[in-house]
Design a protein around this motif. Sequence first.
Motif, PDB file in Angstrom:
ATOM      1  N   ARG A  88      18.680  91.255  68.752  1.00  0.00           N
ATOM      2  CA  ARG A  88      17.326  90.758  68.496  1.00  0.00           C
ATOM      3  C   ARG A  88      17.011  90.840  67.007  1.00  0.00           C
ATOM      4  O   ARG A  88      17.759  91.381  66.219  1.00  0.00           O
ATOM      5  CB  ARG A  88      16.262  91.487  69.321  1.00  0.00           C
ATOM      6  N   ASP A  89      15.886  90.294  66.644  1.00  0.00           N
ATOM      7  CA  ASP A  89      15.475  90.227  65.244  1.00  0.00           C
ATOM      8  C   ASP A  89      14.036  90.710  65.149  1.00  0.00           C
ATOM      9  O   ASP A  89      13.163  90.239  65.876  1.00  0.00           O
ATOM     10  CB  ASP A  89      15.606  88.787  64.752  1.00  0.00           C
ATOM     11  N   GLU A  90      13.798  91.627  64.268  1.00  0.00           N
ATOM     12  CA  GLU A  90      12.465  92.194  64.085  1.00  0.00           C
ATOM     13  C   GLU A  90      11.479  91.175  63.500  1.00  0.00           C
ATOM     14  O   GLU A  90      10.277  91.302  63.675  1.00  0.00           O
ATOM     15  CB  GLU A  90      12.559  93.414  63.162  1.00  0.00           C
ATOM     16  N   TYR A  91      11.984  90.153  62.827  1.00  0.00           N
ATOM     17  CA  TYR A  91      11.129  89.228  62.090  1.00  0.00           C
ATOM     18  C   TYR A  91      11.034  87.832  62.681  1.00  0.00           C
ATOM     19  O   TYR A  91      10.117  87.096  62.351  1.00  0.00           O
ATOM     20  CB  TYR A  91      11.610  89.123  60.642  1.00  0.00           C
ATOM     21  N   ARG A  92      11.994  87.467  63.508  1.00  0.00           N
ATOM     22  CA  ARG A  92      12.006  86.126  64.072  1.00  0.00           C
ATOM     23  C   ARG A  92      12.256  86.199  65.570  1.00  0.00           C
ATOM     24  O   ARG A  92      12.919  87.119  66.047  1.00  0.00           O
ATOM     25  CB  ARG A  92      13.111  85.289  63.443  1.00  0.00           C
ATOM     26  N   PRO A  93      11.794  85.211  66.298  1.00  0.00           N
ATOM     27  CA  PRO A  93      12.100  85.197  67.733  1.00  0.00           C
ATOM     28  C   PRO A  93      13.596  84.961  67.959  1.00  0.00           C
ATOM     29  O   PRO A  93      14.253  84.293  67.164  1.00  0.00           O
ATOM     30  CB  PRO A  93      11.274  84.026  68.271  1.00  0.00           C
ATOM     31  N   THR A  94      14.090  85.528  69.010  1.00  0.00           N
ATOM     32  CA  THR A  94      15.484  85.323  69.376  1.00  0.00           C
ATOM     33  C   THR A  94      15.583  84.001  70.125  1.00  0.00           C
ATOM     34  O   THR A  94      14.864  83.781  71.099  1.00  0.00           O
ATOM     35  CB  THR A  94      15.980  86.481  70.263  1.00  0.00           C
ATOM     36  N   PRO A  95      16.468  83.122  69.661  1.00  0.00           N
ATOM     37  CA  PRO A  95      16.574  81.824  70.334  1.00  0.00           C
ATOM     38  C   PRO A  95      17.146  81.959  71.747  1.00  0.00           C
ATOM     39  O   PRO A  95      17.851  82.917  72.052  1.00  0.00           O
ATOM     40  CB  PRO A  95      17.532  81.031  69.435  1.00  0.00           C
ATOM     41  N   GLU A  96      16.801  81.004  72.574  1.00  0.00           N
ATOM     42  CA  GLU A  96      17.378  80.952  73.917  1.00  0.00           C
ATOM     43  C   GLU A  96      18.887  80.774  73.771  1.00  0.00           C
ATOM     44  O   GLU A  96      19.347  79.967  72.965  1.00  0.00           O
ATOM     45  CB  GLU A  96      16.800  79.768  74.691  1.00  0.00           C
ATOM     46  N   CYS A  97      19.647  81.522  74.538  1.00  0.00           N
ATOM     47  CA  CYS A  97      21.099  81.444  74.429  1.00  0.00           C
ATOM     48  C   CYS A  97      21.698  81.870  75.756  1.00  0.00           C
ATOM     49  O   CYS A  97      21.344  82.920  76.288  1.00  0.00           O
ATOM     50  CB  CYS A  97      21.583  82.350  73.304  1.00  0.00           C
ATOM     51  N   ASP A  98      22.612  81.067  76.269  1.00  0.00           N
ATOM     52  CA  ASP A  98      23.226  81.397  77.552  1.00  0.00           C
ATOM     53  C   ASP A  98      24.662  81.902  77.403  1.00  0.00           C
ATOM     54  O   ASP A  98      25.411  81.957  78.369  1.00  0.00           O
ATOM     55  CB  ASP A  98      23.168  80.200  78.502  1.00  0.00           C
ATOM     56  N   LEU A  99      25.044  82.276  76.196  1.00  0.00           N
ATOM     57  CA  LEU A  99      26.388  82.807  75.966  1.00  0.00           C
ATOM     58  C   LEU A  99      26.489  84.248  76.465  1.00  0.00           C
ATOM     59  O   LEU A  99      25.479  84.950  76.605  1.00  0.00           O
ATOM     60  CB  LEU A  99      26.737  82.753  74.480  1.00  0.00           C
ATOM     61  N   ASP A 100      27.700  84.680  76.704  1.00  0.00           N
ATOM     62  CA  ASP A 100      27.970  86.041  77.146  1.00  0.00           C
ATOM     63  C   ASP A 100      27.865  86.978  75.944  1.00  0.00           C
ATOM     64  O   ASP A 100      28.671  86.912  75.025  1.00  0.00           O
ATOM     65  CB  ASP A 100      29.374  86.100  77.751  1.00  0.00           C
ATOM     66  N   HIS A 101      26.841  87.809  75.921  1.00  0.00           N
ATOM     67  CA  HIS A 101      26.602  88.693  74.784  1.00  0.00           C
ATOM     68  C   HIS A 101      27.131  90.096  75.053  1.00  0.00           C
ATOM     69  O   HIS A 101      26.382  90.993  75.407  1.00  0.00           O
ATOM     70  CB  HIS A 101      25.111  88.725  74.444  1.00  0.00           C
ATOM     71  N   GLN A 102      28.400  90.258  74.839  1.00  0.00           N
ATOM     72  CA  GLN A 102      29.018  91.572  74.956  1.00  0.00           C
ATOM     73  C   GLN A 102      29.376  92.044  73.552  1.00  0.00           C
ATOM     74  O   GLN A 102      29.867  91.271  72.727  1.00  0.00           O
ATOM     75  CB  GLN A 102      30.248  91.509  75.847  1.00  0.00           C
TER      76      GLN A 102
END
Length: 114
Positions: free
Chosen positions: A14-28
């Motif tokens: 995540r980002d403290e300053y910007r919204p996190t974009p929608e993403c459907d990737l596997d975030h490991q």
Amino acid sequence: MHSTLTEHARCLYRDEYRPTPECDLDHQEHYFLEELTFADADSILAMLRELCPHVVDGHLPVWARNLSYRLVLLQRPEEPALMREAAENLWLHGPDWDDIAADLTRRADALEAG
């Protein structure tokens, strides 16, 4: 696949300053670690400066910051400003790394004294 290391880190942590974009990737985490390991210094610095612009902020884990600076310094071992930036990060997230931070500062001083 993410287009930049910064984008990958933003999706994962995540980002403290910007919204996190929608993403459907596997975030490991291990996928991010692989990308970080082989990233060039400019990509790593861009991520650090965008996600942690004031050193004490951001959601990037301390281990990722420390590893990032280590990888940058391995690629750019003769840059005193980067050594000082890495040392500042270590002091702020120490005290376990205070001796390493002090050594980086000494090395930066020696390079500048030339």
